[in-house]
Design an enzyme around this catalytic site. Structure first.
Site, PDB file in Angstrom:
ATOM      1  N   SER A 145       0.866  -1.187   0.000  1.00  0.00           N
ATOM      2  CA  SER A 145       0.000   0.000   0.000  1.00  0.00           C
ATOM      3  C   SER A 145       0.896   1.230   0.000  1.00  0.00           C
ATOM      4  O   SER A 145       2.095   1.129   0.274  1.00  0.00           O
ATOM      5  CB  SER A 145      -0.852  -0.019   1.272  1.00  0.00           C
ATOM      6  OG  SER A 145      -1.477   1.222   1.503  1.00  0.00           O
ATOM      7  N   TYR A 158      -3.329  -0.857   9.924  1.00  0.00           N
ATOM      8  CA  TYR A 158      -3.214  -1.051   8.474  1.00  0.00           C
ATOM      9  C   TYR A 158      -1.789  -0.706   8.015  1.00  0.00           C
ATOM     10  O   TYR A 158      -1.155  -1.472   7.281  1.00  0.00           O
ATOM     11  CB  TYR A 158      -4.253  -0.176   7.760  1.00  0.00           C
ATOM     12  CG  TYR A 158      -4.344  -0.408   6.273  1.00  0.00           C
ATOM     13  CD1 TYR A 158      -5.133  -1.444   5.770  1.00  0.00           C
ATOM     14  CD2 TYR A 158      -3.659   0.392   5.356  1.00  0.00           C
ATOM     15  CE1 TYR A 158      -5.227  -1.674   4.396  1.00  0.00           C
ATOM     16  CE2 TYR A 158      -3.747   0.175   4.000  1.00  0.00           C
ATOM     17  CZ  TYR A 158      -4.536  -0.854   3.519  1.00  0.00           C
ATOM     18  OH  TYR A 158      -4.620  -1.073   2.157  1.00  0.00           O
TER      19      TYR A 158
END
Ligand code: NDP
Length: 255
Positions: A145, A158
């Site tokens: 990400s 996350y």
């Protein structure tokens, strides 16, 4: 020789029933691979298989799996080997997010995000390793990400999971190079999927922020992942391992 040919190869794509995973599965199916769509929702799995199967010469199957459960992962590997004859490519793509500031994030939610995004990639890679080794080599792709690079007040678990994906990638790459297994990570920018449609509703101004910060001046589409999937799955990337490759329209290089 076609460097990008995936004929005769078998790929597992976790979370392959939608979003980025489906985009990657499309690319590899078109290049000739057989695909195992591995996720929890049987209805979405079946729809993805119906779409993917006609795209190329390979066979596509659905496998119901919860990647937070190692017994379920073992069953997935067994089902793919039994039905498709082996495993050559593993895409650790499935993931989730729970948007919360660190001071408010529940312990259970921390574990849900870490287990779904990071521990799953370790467990799936470990479970597939004997098959990849038996095939004389293979490819593992891990979905990172922009939060593999940047921090976010709303995504402590996350970001930790996605930063961890980069380091897990490097460790697997060094451990398994002698087995001719290449392991790489790709770092999506902002891609239009169910996950980000939710974020766009929750976060004021997110849509415009992404357009402004992304030099390509658009959100990514799941089909933007067909090419990187084929590259990292094929002989074209045989000397590429341990890398973290942004697929972000330039987001990560813009100030
Ligand atoms: P989606 O919500 O469309 O995809 C998530 C996928 O993960 C679904 O197929 C879902 O299937 C699967 N999944 C979730 N939990 C589990 C589980 N426990 N077991 C098995 N499968 C599971 O979102 P995206 O396509 O956006 O996300 C895919 C990956 O891309 C994630 O890792 C995400 O972090 C990453 N990513 C996305 C970005 C974006 O902008 N969209 C940016 C950066 C990274 P099912 O519910 O049927 O199990």
């Amino acid at each position: 020789m076609n460097l990008f040919d995936l004929s005769g190869k078998v790929a597992i794509v976790t979370g392959g029933n939608g979003g980025i995973g489906l985009g990657m599965a499309r690319g590899m199916a078109r290049a000739g691979a057989s695909i195992a769509v591995a996720a929890r929702n049987a209805v979405k799995n079946a729809a993805a298989v119906a779409e993917l199967d006609p795209l190329g010469a390979g066979r596509c199957i659905a496998v119901e799996v919860d990647i937070t459960d190692s017994a379920s992962i073992s069953s997935m590997v067994e089902a793919v080997v039994r039905q498709l004859g082996g495993i050559n490519i593993l895409v650790n793509n499935a993931g989730t997010n729970i948007r919360q500031r660190p001071e408010a994030l529940a312990e259970a939610d921390w574990h849900t995000v870490i287990n779904t995004n990071l521990s799953s990639a370790f467990l799936c890679s470990k479970a597939c390793y004997p098959s990849l080794q038996a095939a004389g080599g293979g490819k593992v792709m891990n979905n990172g990400s922009m939060l593999s690079i940047f921090g976010s007040p709303w995504g402590p678990a996350y970001a930790a999971s996605k930063g961890g994906m980069v380091q897990l990638t490097k460790s697997l790459a060094t451990a398994w190079a002698a087995d001719n297994i290449q392991v790489n990570c790709f770092l999506p920018g902002w891609i239009d999927t169910e996950l980000t449609q939710r974020a766009r509703q929750d976060v004021d101004g997110l849509h415009d922020h992404v357009l402004k910060r992304t030099p390509a001046e658009r959100w990514g589409h799941i089909d933007d992942f067909q090419g990187i999937a084929v590259f990292l799955a094929s002989a074209a990337s045989d000397f590429v391992t341990g890398a973290a490759i942004p697929i972000d329209g330039g987001f990560s290089v813009n100030i």
